[in-house]
Scaffold this motif. Structure first.
Motif, PDB file in Angstrom:
ATOM      1  N   ASN A   1      -0.165  -7.592  -4.510  1.00  0.00           N
ATOM      2  CA  ASN A   1      -0.698  -8.849  -4.533  1.00  0.00           C
ATOM      3  C   ASN A   1      -1.171  -9.321  -5.858  1.00  0.00           C
ATOM      4  O   ASN A   1      -1.104  -8.674  -6.931  1.00  0.00           O
ATOM      5  CB  ASN A   1      -1.921  -8.746  -3.745  1.00  0.00           C
ATOM      6  CG  ASN A   1      -1.836  -8.595  -2.390  1.00  0.00           C
ATOM      7  OD1 ASN A   1      -0.660  -8.422  -1.705  1.00  0.00           O
ATOM      8  ND2 ASN A   1      -2.993  -8.828  -1.433  1.00  0.00           N
TER       9      ASN A   1
ATOM     10  N   PRO B   1      -1.521 -14.614  -0.818  1.00  0.00           N
ATOM     11  CA  PRO B   1      -2.059 -13.784  -1.832  1.00  0.00           C
ATOM     12  C   PRO B   1      -1.000 -12.592  -2.149  1.00  0.00           C
ATOM     13  O   PRO B   1      -1.142 -11.865  -3.263  1.00  0.00           O
ATOM     14  CB  PRO B   1      -3.145 -12.733  -1.011  1.00  0.00           C
ATOM     15  CG  PRO B   1      -2.963 -13.246   0.277  1.00  0.00           C
ATOM     16  CD  PRO B   1      -2.241 -14.570   0.434  1.00  0.00           C
ATOM     17  N   GLU B   2       0.046 -12.422  -1.414  1.00  0.00           N
ATOM     18  CA  GLU B   2       0.964 -11.657  -1.719  1.00  0.00           C
ATOM     19  C   GLU B   2       2.217 -12.033  -2.796  1.00  0.00           C
ATOM     20  O   GLU B   2       2.728 -11.208  -3.335  1.00  0.00           O
ATOM     21  CB  GLU B   2       1.893 -11.100  -0.331  1.00  0.00           C
ATOM     22  CG  GLU B   2       1.040 -10.513   1.009  1.00  0.00           C
ATOM     23  CD  GLU B   2       0.433 -11.629   1.698  1.00  0.00           C
ATOM     24  OE1 GLU B   2       0.177 -11.177   2.910  1.00  0.00           O
ATOM     25  OE2 GLU B   2       0.486 -12.795   1.261  1.00  0.00           O
TER      26      GLU B   2
END
Length: 324
Positions: free
Chosen positions: A173, A206-207
């Motif tokens: 992330n 978020p990744e």
């Protein structure tokens, strides 16, 4: 297995062989070899329409024009797996859709022309390699997104979902200002070894990481490239805490001067690039000895002239690299 001496004996697993003192170093402080000008350019499709340069787009129906573009645009001559095996850990992946493609959710890479192989197939190959080399951290920079003008949000959503599906728990992330920056050890502890940079401002996943700054000379003259990179690195300074790329690659002009290189029958572009590499690598070593804050170093023809070994060998423990 990490070797206490920090001596790299196999570039297919060089990160796991770095000195233990470097395992807790933020990844933006490591020297990481990368491939430039689309890492997939070895796979260009002669049947694709010409995407760039603009001066030749209208000649797409002519086979010899597409052949000229493919020859000039092939800046990497080995497969993505061979690049990984050679030690490359950063990949420039320029995304496009094919004009009038009957499969609207299929994506390809491009450099002048589109690739023959679709993006998901290549990402799955990268994922398979990452699974076999869990201590090697891969950085994939997706950008450009050609022919996304219609249904842009849906296309980005579909591509992002494909990325998340392919890599799953391997994705590291992105960090915020409060988070510690990933290190080799922190990635190993979490079982993550794929970082995806996605150059689309509306991306909030978020990744996926934001765009990684890429410094390049924008010239076919090595001296000009070196001068521009020195200026950029000086302006950046040693204290910025994020990824950045120092591009050793030569860059074709974006105007009619490009024809000088594409149409020259006596001196292929690959030969011009190969001649520049030894000088550029010497500049890199000299630059690092003066201002040791190089991060990702990208080049065309990454398996030539000891490029990977030169970059990897810049990773030496310093008094500031101490074990936790």
């Amino acid at each position: 297995m990490a070797m206490s001496t920090g001596e790299v004996t196999s570039y297919s697993d060089w990160m796991s062989q770095l000195a233990p003192q470097l395992q807790d170093t933020p990844l933006y402080k490591l020297a990481i070899p990368g491939s430039s000008h689309d890492s997939m350019s070895y796979d260009l499709d002669i049947n694709s329409t010409i995407i760039e340069p603009d001066e030749l787009k209208k000649l797409s129906p002519i086979l010899c024009a597409r052949e000229l573009v493919r020859t000039a645009a092939t800046t990497q001559d080995v497969t993505i797996t061979q690049q990984l095996d050679a030690g490359v850990r950063y990949f420039d992946l320029r995304i496009s859709r094919k004009t009038n493609d009957p499969e609207p959710n299929k994506f390809y890479f491009y450099h002048g022309l589109c690739t023959r192989t679709d993006a998901e197939t290549v990402l799955r190959d990268i994922n398979d390699w990452a699974g076999k080399h869990p201590k090697e951290i891969l950085i994939l920079a997706l950008s450009h997104f050609k022919d996304f003008d219609n249904n842009i949000e849906e296309l980005h959503h579909n591509l992002i979902e494909s990325i998340k599906t392919v890599f799953g728990a391997k994705l590291c992330n992105k960090v915020s200002t409060q988070d510690p920056f990933p290190t080799l050890k922190s990635c190993w502890d979490k079982g993550t070894n794929v970082i995806v940079s996605y150059d689309y401002s509306a991306n909030q996943e978020p990744e996926l990481w934001p765009r990684i700054t890429y410094y390049y000379g924008n010239s076919m003259e090595p001296a000009t490239v070196e001068s521009k990179l020195e200026s950029d690195l000086h302006m950046r300074g040693p204290n910025a805490q994020n990824f950045f790329v120092c591009g050793l690659n030569l860059t074709l002009p974006e105007d009619t001067r490009v024809l000088k290189y594409i149409l020259n029958p006596f001196d292929k572009l690959t030969n011009v690039i190969k001649r520049s590499l030894p000088r550029m690598l010497q500049w890199l070593k000299q630059q690092y000895s003066q201002t040791p804050y190089i991060n990702i170093v990208a080049s065309d023809l990454v398996t030539c002239d000891d490029f990977v070994s030169t970059v990897v060998q810049l990773n030496k423990p310093t008094p500031t690299c101490v074990e936790a």
